[in-house]
Every structure is written in C-alpha cells, then in structure tokens.
Design an enzyme around this catalytic site. Structure first.
Site, PDB file in Angstrom:
ATOM      1  N   GLU A 178      74.780 -26.030  43.718  1.00  0.00           N
ATOM      2  CA  GLU A 178      75.054 -27.525  43.086  1.00  0.00           C
ATOM      3  C   GLU A 178      76.306 -27.523  42.367  1.00  0.00           C
ATOM      4  O   GLU A 178      76.785 -28.698  42.366  1.00  0.00           O
ATOM      5  CB  GLU A 178      73.646 -27.660  42.293  1.00  0.00           C
ATOM      6  CG  GLU A 178      73.614 -29.223  42.302  1.00  0.00           C
ATOM      7  CD  GLU A 178      72.110 -29.742  42.015  1.00  0.00           C
ATOM      8  OE1 GLU A 178      71.239 -29.108  42.388  1.00  0.00           O
ATOM      9  OE2 GLU A 178      72.007 -30.734  41.265  1.00  0.00           O
ATOM     10  N   GLU A 231      78.999 -27.716  44.682  1.00  0.00           N
ATOM     11  CA  GLU A 231      78.964 -29.289  45.190  1.00  0.00           C
ATOM     12  C   GLU A 231      79.530 -30.274  44.457  1.00  0.00           C
ATOM     13  O   GLU A 231      80.303 -31.153  44.853  1.00  0.00           O
ATOM     14  CB  GLU A 231      77.588 -29.474  45.685  1.00  0.00           C
ATOM     15  CG  GLU A 231      77.430 -30.763  46.435  1.00  0.00           C
ATOM     16  CD  GLU A 231      75.949 -31.100  46.824  1.00  0.00           C
ATOM     17  OE1 GLU A 231      75.047 -30.464  46.204  1.00  0.00           O
ATOM     18  OE2 GLU A 231      75.777 -32.238  47.565  1.00  0.00           O
ATOM     19  N   CYS A 243      65.998 -30.844  42.776  1.00  0.00           N
ATOM     20  CA  CYS A 243      65.130 -29.892  42.776  1.00  0.00           C
ATOM     21  C   CYS A 243      63.765 -30.274  42.822  1.00  0.00           C
ATOM     22  O   CYS A 243      62.660 -29.585  42.889  1.00  0.00           O
ATOM     23  CB  CYS A 243      65.423 -28.809  41.767  1.00  0.00           C
ATOM     24  SG  CYS A 243      66.338 -29.367  40.501  1.00  0.00           S
ATOM     25  N   SER A 299      72.269 -34.542  45.973  1.00  0.00           N
ATOM     26  CA  SER A 299      72.752 -33.215  46.216  1.00  0.00           C
ATOM     27  C   SER A 299      72.246 -32.798  47.772  1.00  0.00           C
ATOM     28  O   SER A 299      70.805 -32.922  47.744  1.00  0.00           O
ATOM     29  CB  SER A 299      72.463 -31.995  44.922  1.00  0.00           C
ATOM     30  OG  SER A 299      72.661 -30.748  45.610  1.00  0.00           O
ATOM     31  N   LYS A 352      55.396 -29.725  45.698  1.00  0.00           N
ATOM     32  CA  LYS A 352      55.790 -28.733  46.167  1.00  0.00           C
ATOM     33  C   LYS A 352      55.165 -28.211  47.408  1.00  0.00           C
ATOM     34  O   LYS A 352      55.470 -27.734  48.320  1.00  0.00           O
ATOM     35  CB  LYS A 352      55.980 -27.294  45.331  1.00  0.00           C
ATOM     36  CG  LYS A 352      56.804 -27.508  44.074  1.00  0.00           C
ATOM     37  CD  LYS A 352      58.213 -27.161  44.631  1.00  0.00           C
ATOM     38  CE  LYS A 352      59.239 -27.492  43.364  1.00  0.00           C
ATOM     39  NZ  LYS A 352      60.643 -27.467  43.926  1.00  0.00           N
ATOM     40  N   GLU A 403      56.649 -30.553  49.959  1.00  0.00           N
ATOM     41  CA  GLU A 403      57.961 -29.857  50.406  1.00  0.00           C
ATOM     42  C   GLU A 403      57.736 -28.908  51.239  1.00  0.00           C
ATOM     43  O   GLU A 403      58.463 -28.707  52.159  1.00  0.00           O
ATOM     44  CB  GLU A 403      58.370 -29.440  48.969  1.00  0.00           C
ATOM     45  CG  GLU A 403      60.037 -29.549  49.387  1.00  0.00           C
ATOM     46  CD  GLU A 403      60.741 -28.530  47.994  1.00  0.00           C
ATOM     47  OE1 GLU A 403      59.962 -27.938  46.967  1.00  0.00           O
ATOM     48  OE2 GLU A 403      61.968 -29.063  47.762  1.00  0.00           O
ATOM     49  N   GLU A 460      61.231 -29.923  58.390  1.00  0.00           N
ATOM     50  CA  GLU A 460      62.862 -29.410  58.273  1.00  0.00           C
ATOM     51  C   GLU A 460      62.920 -27.971  57.505  1.00  0.00           C
ATOM     52  O   GLU A 460      64.039 -27.303  57.550  1.00  0.00           O
ATOM     53  CB  GLU A 460      63.991 -30.455  57.968  1.00  0.00           C
ATOM     54  CG  GLU A 460      63.985 -30.902  56.334  1.00  0.00           C
ATOM     55  CD  GLU A 460      62.714 -32.025  56.127  1.00  0.00           C
ATOM     56  OE1 GLU A 460      61.819 -32.298  56.908  1.00  0.00           O
ATOM     57  OE2 GLU A 460      62.903 -32.722  55.045  1.00  0.00           O
ATOM     58  N   CYS A 470      59.257 -30.050  34.728  1.00  0.00           N
ATOM     59  CA  CYS A 470      58.210 -29.211  35.355  1.00  0.00           C
ATOM     60  C   CYS A 470      57.308 -28.809  34.392  1.00  0.00           C
ATOM     61  O   CYS A 470      56.138 -28.465  34.627  1.00  0.00           O
ATOM     62  CB  CYS A 470      58.962 -28.122  36.012  1.00  0.00           C
ATOM     63  SG  CYS A 470      60.046 -28.601  36.986  1.00  0.00           S
TER      64      CYS A 470
END
Lengths: 592, 535
Positions: A281, A284, A301, A321, A360, A363, A368, A510
């Site tokens: 990141e 990036e 994230c 990102s 999560k 996710e 994908e 989190c």
C-alpha cells in the site's frame, strides 16, 4: 460553564450540568439503576422501561435514561414498587423470549439474563406467548434470531445512525412489531455491509455471527487436513478481558499457546500480512504521488468499509487502494508461498482466520478471492467464537504459559500490530512511505495525531519537505461524512485536500470490531487500542519494511512490492452494488 | 345573490352517502327544477347534522324542519307538499328534535345545546367560503390582524380558560405562549385531525361541516405564535373531510386569506394537509410529528415538548380540531363572553358523540359541566326499547366504564378526575342491561393490542398478556386471580409505558372489573348471558 442543577437521589445531593439525565446523575453518585435498552454509546430510546425511578410529585415513575434533571428534584431509585415494576417488565420480556440460555451464543454475556438474575425473576412467572419465528440465515456473516429479540432498538440505531447503512428497521406494530430488512428479504439480500456492530450492541442472542466453529473443529480433527491459522492484530488486546484480565491487556504469547493447544497445525499471525499490506500500500501511495494520482488514496483493509463503498460510494472506487486486506493476502500466500516452502499440498491446507470482525466472513467468500487457485481463506472465526472454543475445550487461558508463533508468516513489527486501532494503518503506512521516498526511517515513528477515539482525525505529515494531508475516519457514519466532503471536492475542483485517507468500518477500528465481545463501549475500545500501541512501542522492529520475514517473502517469492506476482496474489478490484439488495451490478475497477 | 325563500340542506357525510344522500339530492334538484322553483329554493350540501342511524336527513329552512330516512321516491312528495304548498310531510319528519342549533341568546334553556364550535355545522354550505363569511366568518382573523398584537391574542385565549380538547386538557393559551417564547424563527402549527378513538367522530363533523372555522382558528394560532406554516394531519379514512378541507384551503388562498401578506397586514401563512395512514398512536402528538416527518409513527420522549422541539425540532403547537375551532369565537366575542359558558376551570362547551343503546345517537355540543345523566337521558333520549341502563364508557376506548350510581358526574376536566375518569375524545358509549362487560372489555383490549406501536415493552407485551387473559376469562376458562393479574398488568403499564396509549388501558380495565366484578365472576363460572361469549 454550563448551568448547574442540584438534585437529590436517594437522599444524596448531587450537582450536574443542565441537560444531564437522572441516570447520568445517579452514575456520578455511584448509584446503580438497572437498564436494558440503554447503552452509553447510543442515544436513549426509553423502550424497555427498566430504568424507571420515582420522582417526588410525579404521578407515575420516570425513565431515568431519558429524563433530564430539574432543580431540586427528589429521586428514589429503589423501592418495593419499583422493584416489582422492573421485575414485571422482565417477566413480560421472558414470556416472549426463547429462553435457552445454556446453548445461546450470548450466554453469560446476555443483559436480559443478567438482569433477570439480578432482579430475581422467576423465568416462568407468565405463561409463554412466544410464537416461534424462523431465523434469518440469508447472510454469510450474521444470523438474526427474532425469537430472542427484545426490541430494545439498539441495532436499529447502530445501523441507521452510527453506521448509516440502514439495512434494518422496525416493521409492523404492537405485538407484531419486529426488526426486519427491506421487504423481509433477509440481511443477505440487503444493504447490510456485515460490519456486525449490531451483534456487539445486541443485549441478547438475537444478533450473532454465523458460527463456523463446527467446521473448524472438524478440520482440526481431520488427519488429512493441514490447518493453518492466522489471528488479527486486535485479538491480542481483547482475549484477555474475556478471561478476567484488564481490558487492553495484550496476551500475544497466550494466544499462540491456546491455538496450538486447540490443535491447529501451524500458528501464524495476521500481523505479518499487515506488514505485507503496508509494503504494497505504501508502494501504491508513492507510485500515485509520483505518477499524478488518482489521489486521495483510501485504505482497503476493512471489508465492511469496502462493501459500504461499493454500495454507497462506487464513484470513488478508483481512489481505494487495490490492496487486499491482510486476511486475504495471508490466505493467498498460505496456499502458495507457505505450501511451497513447507512442501505441503495446498489442496490439503485449511486456512482459518480469527478476526475481530464479521465482515471478514463475507470477504473470505467473495468469488474473486481465489487467487491461490483455491478459496484463499476457508473459515473465519470471530473473537467471540474463539472464546467459545477455548471454553468448550476447558482451557485456563489466564494461566497458560506463553508460546511463539511459527516463523515463516508469524513474525511481525509494531506497524502490523497497530493495524488493529483506528489510525494505525495510516501511521504504519506513513512510516514505510517515508522510508520508500527518502531511503531512511523517520526520526520519530510515532504519529500521535492520528491516534485516539475522535471520529474524524486530520493531520499534515511532512515527508522530507513533501507536505501530505491525511485523514482518518472510523465508524461508517464518520466515513460517510468525510467521503461526502471528499466527493464534493472532487466534483467541484477535480482534486481533494487529502492525499491519503484511512477508513475503518467499526468505531475504534478493529479493536471495536463487529466480532469482538458483546457489551463493549467506546471507552473499552480505546483501552484495547492503547494496549496495541503499548506493544508497538515494546517491539524491536516498528516499521514493516524492517520485518525479516517480509524481506524473505519478497526475496524468495514476491520479488518486490507491486510486482506482477504481487499484483496477482495481493491486489483486487471492486464492484458497484445495488443499494437495496447489495448485489454486485458491475465491476468498477479491474484487476491489473 | 338571488333571494331565496327556502333552503333545503342535505346532510352529506359518509353515513348518509351510504344511505343514498347523493341520489336524494339529485332528485331534489330535478323535482324543484321541474316545478320551476329553482330560483326560489336552493338545495345545499351540508356537513353531518349530528344525527346517526336515521338514513338520509334533510332540513328545510326557514322552518327548520327535519326529515329522516328520506328515500329518492319520497322527494316528489316533500317538494310538492312542503316546498310548493307549505304543508310539511308529517310522516317523514323526525318525531322529536334532539339536536337543534340554537341562537346564543337562548343559552341557559335546559335541554338546548349551546353551539359555539358547531354553530355553523349543518347550517351553512361548508364548501362555500362566502356562506362562512356571511355568518361572520373570518371577522376574528381580521380583528386580530388589524387591531391586536400576537401577545394580545395569546392573552385573550389564556383569559378565556380554553383547554385542549384532545383529551389532556392542557391550557391552550399557555401552550401558545410557550411556543411564541421558544427560541427560533421557524415555528409550526399543527392541527391534530387524526381522530381515531373508537366511537368518536366529533372532529369529523367540524372538518366536514365548518372547515373554514378550523382554518380561521389555525390562522389565529399562527399569528399568535409567529408561525408561517401549518399542517392539518387528517385521518386518512376521512375522505370527505379531506376533500372539504382542501376546498376550503383552496378558496382561502383565492380570497387572499392564506398565502403571502394576508389582508395586506404583512402576515403570511400557508396550510397543507397530510393524510394519516390509520395508526391510532399517531393521535399522540409526538408520534404524529414523527409521522409528519415521514418516519414511523412512534412517540418521542418528552421533555423536550413540541412547544420547544416539535416538527423538525422547531417550536410547534399541536392542537386538536375542536380546540382550534373554539378560537375564532373567543377572539371575536372576547374571553369574558366565552367564560360565561361552562365551569370556572373548564370553560366553554364540549362536543360529545353519544352512541350505543340510546334513542338518539349522534353529536351534541353542550356546556362544560353538564351532568352525564342529563347528556344520556335528555340529549340522548335515554335507553331505547324500554331497556334499563347498565353502563356508559366515557372518553373513548381509553375511557372509564361508569355504572348508574356514578352518572351524576359533571362532565368537565376536573370533576371527572375525581372519578378517575377523563373527558378524552368526548365519546359516550351507552350500554343497556343486555350488554356484556366482559365482551366489551375484550373488544377494548383487542383494540389496544392491535394499535400499540410496539416501541416499549410494557405496552407491546402487556397488551398481549391482557388479551390472553381476557380471552380465557371470556371463555369461562380463567380463575378469579386472572382478574387481579389483569389489573396488576395494566397498573404496571400505566406506570411504565412510554406514552399515553399504554398508560391509559388501566382505566377501562380497572373500571370494568371493579364496577362489574360480579359479571366477570359469572363468566368464570361459565354463566354467560351474551351470545358472543357463549360461543
């Protein structure tokens, strides 16, 4: 100075600012008034009526949670009539509640249960009028059990006001009133982003994660399977409090030990992947700064945030990102890099993650997320589920001797640890971006301006003369506010004042995640965050690029940040989603 | 305007329309035309005349003769005999005149109504603004706008002693004063026309019979508190009320009585109608405001009260239809005049809906303080078919069951309180000796169970528990302790429910069980005297 009001509670005098509620004034005096629907983080609704108190001169009792104090008020918080009244309300609730405490996921954490115990309520005082309704199991992440719902309204306030997602609301009226999704289509077919904050605030077992405990036990006991486990940063600052330790106590070594005891074959750490995320990141970010954007770059994230963005802000997807979250980077590497290094057949690997998060779970099952050739992460457990497994196994967590994680993907830096608190990803990324641009470490790596529990934080960071304005938002309501501003700036001038933005779906980051123990409030979340910053400070390496395990993974496997193979395994793309059903409509960014 | 020698008023409201009022009206016009009387006799639609259960009702002025149960085929006879030859058709006339408009000068005569709120209902054509103006309408508005400061309007209302007719009886002038003094430039006036109390239709009569009076009351309120915008929240089922109110609003705009710079005084005011969607709880002012804001109709916590934090969190007056309809007369005639009616602490008149086993069900307006016995036996004509009186449910579903020995209660806010009763919606449901109290209470509890909004625990589950218990008792399957359990639950609902809906169930439950306990006990012994329970 606010105008002060003097009143008397149970004969004790107290002075509080005007506008204070009776409940808050009583708390100041250390007087306990039982509450149920009330939660300190949320606006009171006065739904349950448990907190009734007597006010001299008033014909009927008043709700302490929402009645403001008045000068000279005389309040009684405990009397025979009040006790009977409170007991009566609990009896009413229990008559319409599926009481199965021992097998309920909220057992021992249930506020209805503890109040019933506290007030000495007979569980069967009134005949059951409960009509069993079907569970909502449409969501990958969250299960709703209407038979346990007491209509306190917390989840609705959390979803509509704190998170501004509005996936659930009241429907019907009277005894038929219940919490539901749009046209009763179920959470899985709604705008729900799986943040799970409703499950944290729900006082009973009406909202919980969809449990994967049984699958994980099966995998552990299957001799053919090689079970790899990762644990998110926030876990180490939370597990202790579930076993009688002070909130914010960091128990990393015990956490590894307990996972080994439970039978996981290899114990790694998501913190390693957090360091890896920072490498990708920060790279990036540096590339975008050098190549003229698009800026701001927004972190990726938090999977609750990602679905929220896809649903409500798909127009800014190109600013987000392309990095996968640490969980998914770990998953992609476990079945490729680790399998290769350890000589294990990737088809036999079961990759389990333990997360403070319910999103999560969603996710991990996004179609994908299969770049390893398999589903990268097989099972996701929340903190709460791990606690249940530990209790099921009868392990004395508090007195467990500490152990180490396995090395290959278990070594981490302080930068990885602070991912678990709001502002942590930003701080970690700045540490490494600075190094990438200047070739040296910052003199002081602490970026204290982005820490803390304030909803939206802003700072200007000086990278060797390059001034970078950054912002941090946690909680989706705050994210919406910040992004609405950014969107307007982009629409009007084509650019934004910010270069880098961190967004976390959950208040506090989190440590306040939707998979964390029930019953936490903002204050407790802040203490867990402080625990993580303490660990960061104590570690030898505090910048992701210093992590020897990270250096090794690039040397042996990934080449360099942003390489072709890194893009294949560690980066992703986004969709535009239907605001009502949450269904993907079309890709709005694409895989490189 | 042509000079007409006679007016025929056709009562047009949902009940009479069902009975064929429109057909009767058409026939009337046709018959009058065919006899060449169109220039001499005018047929008008008017609001309900307050007479229920008598089919299509007509009044012929100037004589003031009422015809009941008129069918289209009766029309030629009425036109031929009465309108042409001046001989009223006796067999179609109402035998007695239970409800009659009387002039104010005759106040004090027993058994006569005192009509302030309803003075024009059934007298003028509610769809014609000129008729309202012709009987002195909008004079109060003109007086206030041209010769009174807003504070003076409030002072006058305060002095009049007017109290809210929605049920709670809060002093209207005080409410207006709080709102005027509340901080903020934007203020609202809301007319609560969400009349949902079972057996109550007094507000409908005003809305249908004299819509401009309500508008004028709202305008006076707006001027007094400094509001620019008003809303009328009308029960959605009141189709005719909505139609007539909308016509009245449109006409008021045309006549420059609404909109910008009213009567050239610089005062501007707009009114909009909002239809309710059938929730009883939306009659509670904060739930009404939530609904008006487009949200789920659930009560808000008070304080803060609407007078400081109302619609869109702005200072707001929420007044009942009847309350507002009192205001024009107060401003026009003065507080001293108004105080002559009623009692010291409950001034003015009250509109009641009398229903049930009485001879003359319908609407009356009488002075505050009139004894209940007089209302039932004089105005209502007593019990029909020679039966004996058993009980009256006073104040609507959230009211109190009063037995014969308590009938001498004077009907005003304070006297009723001593009987643990309330004026409520002004509904009086009279039951004769055959009525079953257990069945009545069952209906009431079922109504509350259905209409609870579900927000608070005591009301949501309490109503359900009560329903289960009364079902048991009704079937004769309960025990005597169930009766006490019902009182206990409703008492705890009174103490811990969030809003008046759950708080008020105590009144019917306690009064029914305490005043008619014997009958409940008989049910427990499976001694039924009513068909509903026996089944």
């Amino acid at each position: 100075m606010a105008e002060m009001v003097k009143l008397y509670i149970d004969g004790k005098e107290v002075e509080v600012p005007k506008g204070t509620t009776i409940l808050e004034a009583a708390q100041k005096l250390g007087i306990y008034i039982p509450t149920l629907c009330y939660h300190p983080d949320l606006r009171p609704t006065g739904a349950c009526g448990i907190c009734v108190v007597e006010v001299e001169g008033a014909p009927t009792p008043k709700r302490a949670c929402c009645t403001p104090v008045t000068e000279g008020m005389k309040v009684t918080t405990n009397s025979k009539s009040l006790r009977e009244l409170r007991k009566g309300i609990i009896e009413l609730l229990l008559s319409d509640h599926h009481v199965d405490c021992p097998s309920c996921p909220a057992n021992e954490k249930c506020e209805l249960q503890s109040l019933a115990n506290y007030l000495g309520v007979d569980m069967n005082a009134l005949p059951k009028i409960l009509e069993r309704k079907p569970l909502d199991e449409t969501s990958i992440a969250i299960v709703r059990d209407p038979n346990k719902c007491i209509l306190c309204g917390r989840c609705i306030i959390v979803c509509n006001e704190l998170q501004t997602v509005s996936a659930i609301t009241y429907t019907n009226r009277g005894f038929e009133a219940h919490v539901d999704t749009f046209f009763s289509m179920g959470l899985g077919n709604s705008s729900c982003v799986n943040c799970g904050q409703c499950t944290v605030y729900c006082p009973t077992g009406a909202l919980t994660e969809k449990s994967e405990i049984d699958m994980v036990w099966d995998a552990i006991l299957d001799p053919d399977k090689h079970v790899v486990v990762q644990e998110a940063p926030a876990l180490r600052a939370t597990l202790g409090e579930e076993f009688g330790m002070e909130p914010g106590t960091v128990t990393t070594g015990k956490m590894y030990a307990v996972l080994k005891k439970l039978g996981f074959d290899v114990v790694f750490d998501t913190n390693f992947a957090a360091d890896l995320t920072i490498m990708e990141e920060a790279n990036e970010f540096v590339q975008r700064v050098k190549n003229g954007g698009p800026l701001p770059l927004i972190t990726s994230c938090s999977p609750g945030w990602i679905k929220f963005m896809e649903t409500f802000f798909p127009d800014i997807a190109k600013h987000v990102s392309t990095c996968k979250s640490p969980q998914q980077m770990f998953g992609a590497l476990a079945k490729t890099y680790y399998a290769k290094e350890a000589g294990v057949d990737p088809s036999k690997i079961v990759s389990v993650s333990i997360m403070p998060c319910t999103a999560k779970k969603y996710e991990a099952r996004r179609p994908e997320m299969r770049d390893s050739g398999y589903q990268d992460v097989d099972y996701v457990l929340t903190t709460r589920e791990l606690v249940r497994m530990i209790k099921e196994a009868g392990i004395d967590y508090k007195n467990l001797p500490e152990e180490e994680a396995d090395e290959l993907m278990g070594m981490y830096t302080g930068a990885g640890t602070i991912f678990g608190a709001t502002g942590g990803v930003m701080e970690a990324a700045v540490r490494t971006a600075y190094w990438m641009i200047t070739g040296r470490n910052m003199e002081k790596v602490d970026l204290k301006v982005v820490r803390g529990i304030e909803g939206i934080k802003e700072a200007e960071v000086d990278i060797d003369g390059l001034k970078v304005k950054v912002a941090v938002a946690h909680g989706l309501g705050n994210a919406r506010e910040l992004l609405t501003k950014v969107r307007k700036q982009l629409e009007e001038t084509g650019e934004s004042e910010y270069a880098f933005i961190e967004i976390m779906a959950c208040p506090g980051g989190c440590v306040g995640g939707g998979g964390q123990p029930k019953g936490s409030d903002f204050a407790r979340r802040a203490r867990r965050g402080e625990g993580l910053y303490k660990e960061d400070k104590s570690l030898r390496y505090r910048c992701s690029h210093e992590n020897p395990a990270i250096k090794r993974v690039y040397e042996k496997f990934l080449e360099k940040p942003g390489s072709e193979i890194a893009h294949k395994l560690l980066h992703t793309y986004y969709f535009k989603r239907n605001i009502v059903s949450g269904e993907a409509i079309e890709e709005v960014t694409h895989k490189h | 305007m042509k000079l007409q020698r006679a007016h025929v008023l056709v009562s047009v409201d949902p009940e009479t329309v069902m009975a064929g009022a429109k057909e009767v009206e058409e026939r009337l016009i046709k018959e009058i035309e065919s006899r060449g009387l169109s220039d001499e006799i005018k047929v008008l639609e008017t609001g309900t005349l307050g007479i229920s259960g008598k089919g299509v009702v007509l009044v012929v002025y100037p004589e003031g003769i009422y015809y009941e149960n008129v069918k289209p085929d009766d029309v030629p006879k009425i036109v031929e005999e009465h309108l042409l030859k001046g001989r009223p058709v006796k067999e179609l006339m109402l035998p007695e005149l239970p409800v009659r408009a009387v002039k104010r000068e005759t106040v004090g005569l027993t058994r006569k109504q005192v009509r302030i709120v309803l003075e024009n209902a059934g007298v003028i054509d509610p769809e014609n603004i000129e008729e309202y103006i012709a009987v002195g309408g909008y004079e109060a508005l003109e007086k206030a706008l041209t010769s009174m400061k807003p504070e003076e309007v409030i002072e006058e209302v305060k002095k009049s002693g007017l109290r809210g007719r929605g049920g709670a009886g809060f002093p209207t002038g005080l409410k207006w004063e709080f709102t005027r003094k509340a901080e903020g430039d934007i203020k609202y006036v809301i007319c609560n026309a969400d009349e949902g109390e079972p057996g109550t239709f007094k507000d409908r009569l005003i809305l249908e019979g004299d819509p401009h009076k309500l508008l004028e009351g709202m305008m006076l309120c707006a001027y007094a508190i400094g509001a620019r915008k008003g809303y009328i929240y009308i029960r959605g089922e009141y189709a005719l009320s909505i139609k007539r109110m909308q016509k009245a609003i449109d006409d008021a705009y045309k006549y420059g009585l609404l909109g910008e710079d009213i009567l050239g005084t610089g005062f501007s005011f707009d009114i909009e109608i909002k239809k309710g969607a059938g929730a009883y709880v939306c009659g509670e002012e904060t739930a009404l405001i939530e609904s008006l804001e487009g949200k789920r109709g659930q009560p808000r916590f008070k304080p803060p009260y609407p007078v400081t934090h109302g619609l869109w969190q702005k200072p707001t007056v929420v007044n009942n239809v009847e309350t507002l309809a009192n205001v024009p007369s107060i401003i026009k005639n003065g507080a001293e005049w108004y105080k002559k009616f009623g009692t010291e602490k409950s001034t003015g008149t009250k509109v009641y809906t009398i229903l049930g086993h009485v001879k003359y069900p319908g609407l009356i307006e009488v002075e505050m303080g009139t004894p209940l016995r007089e209302i039932i036996f004089s105005y209502g004509g007593g019990i029909k078919n020679g039966k004996k009186f058993k009980a009256a449910l006073v104040g609507g579903a959230a009211g109190v069951f009063l037995p014969d020995r308590l009938l001498d209660v004077k009907m005003d806010f304070d006297n009723l309180k001593e009987y643990k009763a309330v004026l409520g919606s002004g509904a009086i449901l009279v039951m004769n000796e055959d009525a079953c109290m257990v069945d009545m209470l069952f209906s009431i509890i079922r109504f509350f169970y259905h209409e609870s909004c579900g927000k608070c625990t005591p009301c949501r589950i309490g109503t359900r528990e009560l329903l289960e218990l009364i079902k048991k008792v009704r079937k004769g399957e309960g025990e005597e302790s169930d009766l006490d359990k019902m009182i206990k639950i409703s008492e705890s609902m009174w103490k811990s429910s969030f809003c008046p809906l759950g708080q008020s169930l105590i009144m019917p439950v306690k009064s029914a069980i305490e005043n008619f306990r014997e009958e409940f006990v008989k049910h427990l012994d499976k001694e039924f005297h009513c068909e509903n329970c026996r089944r």
